[in-house]
Design an enzyme around this catalytic site. Sequence first.
Site, PDB file in Angstrom:
ATOM      1  N   ASN A   9      17.052 -35.770  -0.362  1.00  0.00           N
ATOM      2  CA  ASN A   9      17.790 -35.491   0.980  1.00  0.00           C
ATOM      3  C   ASN A   9      17.588 -36.571   2.064  1.00  0.00           C
ATOM      4  O   ASN A   9      16.660 -36.370   2.623  1.00  0.00           O
ATOM      5  CB  ASN A   9      17.782 -34.029   1.415  1.00  0.00           C
ATOM      6  CG  ASN A   9      18.530 -33.714   2.712  1.00  0.00           C
ATOM      7  OD1 ASN A   9      19.342 -34.179   2.775  1.00  0.00           O
ATOM      8  ND2 ASN A   9      17.833 -32.853   3.382  1.00  0.00           N
ATOM      9  N   GLU A  97      18.180 -26.683   8.144  1.00  0.00           N
ATOM     10  CA  GLU A  97      18.513 -27.597   9.220  1.00  0.00           C
ATOM     11  C   GLU A  97      19.887 -27.192   9.669  1.00  0.00           C
ATOM     12  O   GLU A  97      20.261 -27.140  10.876  1.00  0.00           O
ATOM     13  CB  GLU A  97      18.221 -29.053   9.110  1.00  0.00           C
ATOM     14  CG  GLU A  97      16.762 -29.322   9.200  1.00  0.00           C
ATOM     15  CD  GLU A  97      16.338 -30.653   8.517  1.00  0.00           C
ATOM     16  OE1 GLU A  97      17.323 -31.612   8.040  1.00  0.00           O
ATOM     17  OE2 GLU A  97      15.343 -30.952   8.360  1.00  0.00           O
ATOM     18  N   GLU A 167      12.944 -23.670  -0.013  1.00  0.00           N
ATOM     19  CA  GLU A 167      12.472 -24.444   0.862  1.00  0.00           C
ATOM     20  C   GLU A 167      12.097 -23.662   2.040  1.00  0.00           C
ATOM     21  O   GLU A 167      12.407 -23.385   3.088  1.00  0.00           O
ATOM     22  CB  GLU A 167      13.616 -25.562   1.546  1.00  0.00           C
ATOM     23  CG  GLU A 167      14.142 -26.411   0.503  1.00  0.00           C
ATOM     24  CD  GLU A 167      14.529 -27.603   0.937  1.00  0.00           C
ATOM     25  OE1 GLU A 167      14.105 -28.774   0.636  1.00  0.00           O
ATOM     26  OE2 GLU A 167      15.220 -27.702   2.102  1.00  0.00           O
ATOM     27  N   GLY A 173       9.245 -31.206   6.538  1.00  0.00           N
ATOM     28  CA  GLY A 173       9.063 -32.092   7.563  1.00  0.00           C
ATOM     29  C   GLY A 173       7.685 -32.072   8.242  1.00  0.00           C
ATOM     30  O   GLY A 173       7.322 -32.774   9.029  1.00  0.00           O
ATOM     31  N   SER A 213       7.944 -31.036   2.090  1.00  0.00           N
ATOM     32  CA  SER A 213       6.715 -31.953   2.162  1.00  0.00           C
ATOM     33  C   SER A 213       6.254 -32.179   0.912  1.00  0.00           C
ATOM     34  O   SER A 213       5.024 -32.327   0.664  1.00  0.00           O
ATOM     35  CB  SER A 213       5.568 -31.544   3.113  1.00  0.00           C
ATOM     36  OG  SER A 213       6.003 -31.430   4.480  1.00  0.00           O
TER      37      SER A 213
HETATM   38  C1  PEP Z   1      14.402 -31.335   3.074  1.00  0.00           C
HETATM   39  O1  PEP Z   1      14.719 -32.127   4.018  1.00  0.00           O
HETATM   40  O2  PEP Z   1      14.969 -30.847   2.296  1.00  0.00           O
HETATM   41  C2  PEP Z   1      12.951 -31.379   2.799  1.00  0.00           C
HETATM   42  C3  PEP Z   1      12.131 -30.681   2.147  1.00  0.00           C
HETATM   43  O3  PEP Z   1      12.083 -32.391   3.980  1.00  0.00           O
HETATM   44  P1  PEP Z   1      10.700 -32.955   3.571  1.00  0.00           P
HETATM   45  O4  PEP Z   1      10.509 -33.425   2.207  1.00  0.00           O
HETATM   46  O5  PEP Z   1      10.453 -33.945   4.518  1.00  0.00           O
HETATM   47  O6  PEP Z   1       9.625 -31.464   3.938  1.00  0.00           O
END
Ligand code: PEP
Length: 250
Positions: A9, A97, A167, A173, A213
């Site tokens: 993503n 988000e 998630e 992030g 992450s």
């Molecule tokens: C995401 O945006 O779906 C995500 C998991 O971001 P990150 O891997 O940067 O934590």
Amino acid sequence: MRRPIIAGNWKMFKTRPETSAFFTALIPLVRDVQHCDIVVAPPFTALSTAVDQTEGTRVAISAQNVHWEDQGAFTGEVSVRMLSDAGCTYVIVGHSERRQYFGETDDWVEKKTRAVVKGGLKAIVCVGETLSERDAGQALDVVRRQVRSGLGRLTGPDLSHIIVAYEPVWAIGTGRTATPEIAAEMHAEIRKTFAEIYKAAAADALRILYGGSVKPDNISTLMKKEDIDGALVGGASLDPASFAAIIKYI
Ligand code: PEP
């Protein structure tokens, strides 16, 4: 056997030239990959560049959002038909988000997911609790609610066009990954919730991705857990070498 998926993503990153450069670097690195599906979700403006660059490869292209109506006076929105026309085969729905900054609700998630499935694309539907919800001991309840109200009124056959991404918001992030045990517990709970609503076989076939992450150095431990069928990767999907290393987690 559920076929793993590694999806990237990109959020609001990369212009068209940057998108071209990314795929020029990525494609040779993953040319021999057979063990998983590979999906990349660029921003809307780079979708057609990404589709052109990945033609004839094993990389599928996803949008990051969609509107549930087919067309109409919805300034700034894009429909499933438009995404399909642009060459997308997946759409991310309900990313935290979007829930956090753009007011996306479980009701919208349901409408969008239905529209994606009806339009012949696959929906990667995101669920996950915030840190305060986890600290309050509500994580399982929150995710169960998101599954039931966002995805509880589909049909059994619809389920084969859906991928769920767990998630935890506190892991996105932040560099703070859920332990494989926390992720596995939630994935098992999500599958159990689906099994309560749909036929056991449909719940069993559902692919559930972990996101938060994910990096080249933690993917293989996560992928060893039985109910983790892949990853939705944010930051580490922006760099072709690190995304390729995640794809090649075996
Ligand atoms: C995401 O945006 O779906 C995500 C998991 O971001 P990150 O891997 O940067 O934590």
